[in-house]
Design an enzyme around this catalytic site. Structure first.
Site, PDB file in Angstrom:
ATOM      1  N   GLY A  30       0.802  -1.345  -0.084  1.00  0.00           N
ATOM      2  CA  GLY A  30      -0.059  -0.011  -0.025  1.00  0.00           C
ATOM      3  C   GLY A  30       0.733   1.253  -0.004  1.00  0.00           C
ATOM      4  O   GLY A  30       1.991   1.553  -0.652  1.00  0.00           O
ATOM      5  N   GLY A  32       2.752   2.733   2.148  1.00  0.00           N
ATOM      6  CA  GLY A  32       4.194   2.584   2.662  1.00  0.00           C
ATOM      7  C   GLY A  32       5.037   1.800   1.565  1.00  0.00           C
ATOM      8  O   GLY A  32       6.114   2.402   1.538  1.00  0.00           O
ATOM      9  N   TYR A 180     -10.478   3.584  15.688  1.00  0.00           N
ATOM     10  CA  TYR A 180      -9.722   4.051  14.476  1.00  0.00           C
ATOM     11  C   TYR A 180      -9.646   5.558  14.570  1.00  0.00           C
ATOM     12  O   TYR A 180      -8.595   6.047  14.476  1.00  0.00           O
ATOM     13  CB  TYR A 180     -10.233   3.401  13.187  1.00  0.00           C
ATOM     14  CG  TYR A 180      -9.410   3.771  12.032  1.00  0.00           C
ATOM     15  CD1 TYR A 180      -8.064   3.523  11.889  1.00  0.00           C
ATOM     16  CD2 TYR A 180      -9.913   4.925  11.160  1.00  0.00           C
ATOM     17  CE1 TYR A 180      -7.180   3.687  10.803  1.00  0.00           C
ATOM     18  CE2 TYR A 180      -9.051   5.323  10.122  1.00  0.00           C
ATOM     19  CZ  TYR A 180      -7.807   4.654   9.771  1.00  0.00           C
ATOM     20  OH  TYR A 180      -7.048   4.965   8.905  1.00  0.00           O
TER      21      TYR A 180
END
Length: 321
Positions: A30, A32, A180
């Protein structure tokens, strides 16, 4: 000079990174991965810190296959485990005398309630406490480098977040969205408090935050079915205004990390009111994220929970952020 917030900032604007070392957490997939690849393409020595060593090795191989002269290494780091955080920090300190960039990119979300081996709610541990501890344990490697940066990836979801100091770990009722959003708000509060403390100490190291907007990544595999459907690449002609590619989304993190005009305590992401998609610019976060008293309280609680104390002075009026 402040960055031009209206100028389109693309991968072509990434300066030469030769001679610099960048450590990126969650770099095997993703955002990163795209961040690591972009920095490697510009000559940075990239350390991919990931929970799964095999996946990290595979990701590193993909980068070197497309960038043959890239310098890429891997580091096992499970941010949900303080033991792993300390072990990874010790390895970095043994292998490196300096870090130019630390990019706290790794994050997660747990649809069902889970507690780590340290007794922390998993989302809060992975997204905030782990990065807080790891940053503190390697900070002196950054302080050794003039102009070094700590970049922490937040989310537009922070707008719906609140820090529940009476129940940080949701022991009395868990909703994964609340967990989250709390963690992403904590990312911003950590960034702003860290930058003030760095400024008060008189060092040139700065802390900056970024968010990717809405990106089509594997992160969505944990989301409800309607969200997973919207994130499918085959629907991009219909959802272009709502979702963007991970390559484009990663530019916010990269700009925060390398744009020479970026200043400590700033926040970068897609433009506009919604900030869903687009090339990165300087953006604003909620008033709650700038609550200095709450930032200090979160900092103190994070030090208590992780056992990691930063060797930085208390922020004073007039310092950054």
């Amino acid at each position: 000079m402040a960055p031009n917030t209206w100028q389109r900032w693309t991968s072509a604007d990434i300066p030469d990174q030769r001679g610099r070392t960048a450590l990126i957490t969650g770099a095997n997939t993703g955002l990163g991965f795209e961040t690591a690849k972009l920095l490697a393409e510009r000559g940075a020595s990239v350390i991919m810190a990931c929970r799964n060593a095999d996946k990290a090795a595979g990701a590193a191989a993909r980068i070197t296959a497309s960038v043959p002269d890239a310098t890429v290494s891997t580091l096992r780091l499970d941010l949900a485990s303080l033991a792993s955080v300390r072990e990874a920090a010790e390895r970095i300190r043994a292998d490196h005398s300096r870090l130019d960039l630390l990019i706290n990119n790794a994050g997660g979300i747990r649809p069902r309630y889970a507690v780590t081996g340290d007794g922390f709610e998993s989302t809060f541990a992975t997204n905030h406490l782990g990065p807080f501890a790891f940053t503190g344990l390697v900070l002196d490697l950054l302080l050794a480098v003039p102009g070094s940066r700590v970049v922490t990836v937040s989310s537009i979801g922070h707008r719906r977040g609140a820090i529940n100091f009476d129940d940080l770990h949701f022991a009395h009722g868990y909703r994964y969205t609340h967990a989250y959003f709390q963690s992403k708000l904590a990312n911003l509060m950590f960034t702003y408090e860290l930058d003030r403390r760095l400024s008060a100490t008189g060092v040139s190291t700065v802390a900056v935050a970024a968010h990717p907007g809405n990106a089509r990544t594997e992160f969505g595999r944990e989301m409800p079915l309607p969200v997973r459907v919207l994130m499918r690449p085959r629907l991009r002609l219909l959802t272009w205004w709502l979702m963007q590619s991970p390559q484009k989304a990663a530019l916010a993190t990269v700009r925060a990390a390398v744009d020479p005009d970026v200043r400590g305590g700033e926040y970068y992401g897609p433009p506009g009111r919604a900030q869903y998609t687009g090339y990165p610019t300087r953006v604003t976060s909620t008033p709650l994220s700038h609550d200095a008293a709450a930032q200090r309280r979160l900092w103190q609680e994070s030090e208590r929970l992780t056992g990691v104390a930063y060797l930085l002075g208390e922020p004073v009026p007039g310092t950054r952020s």
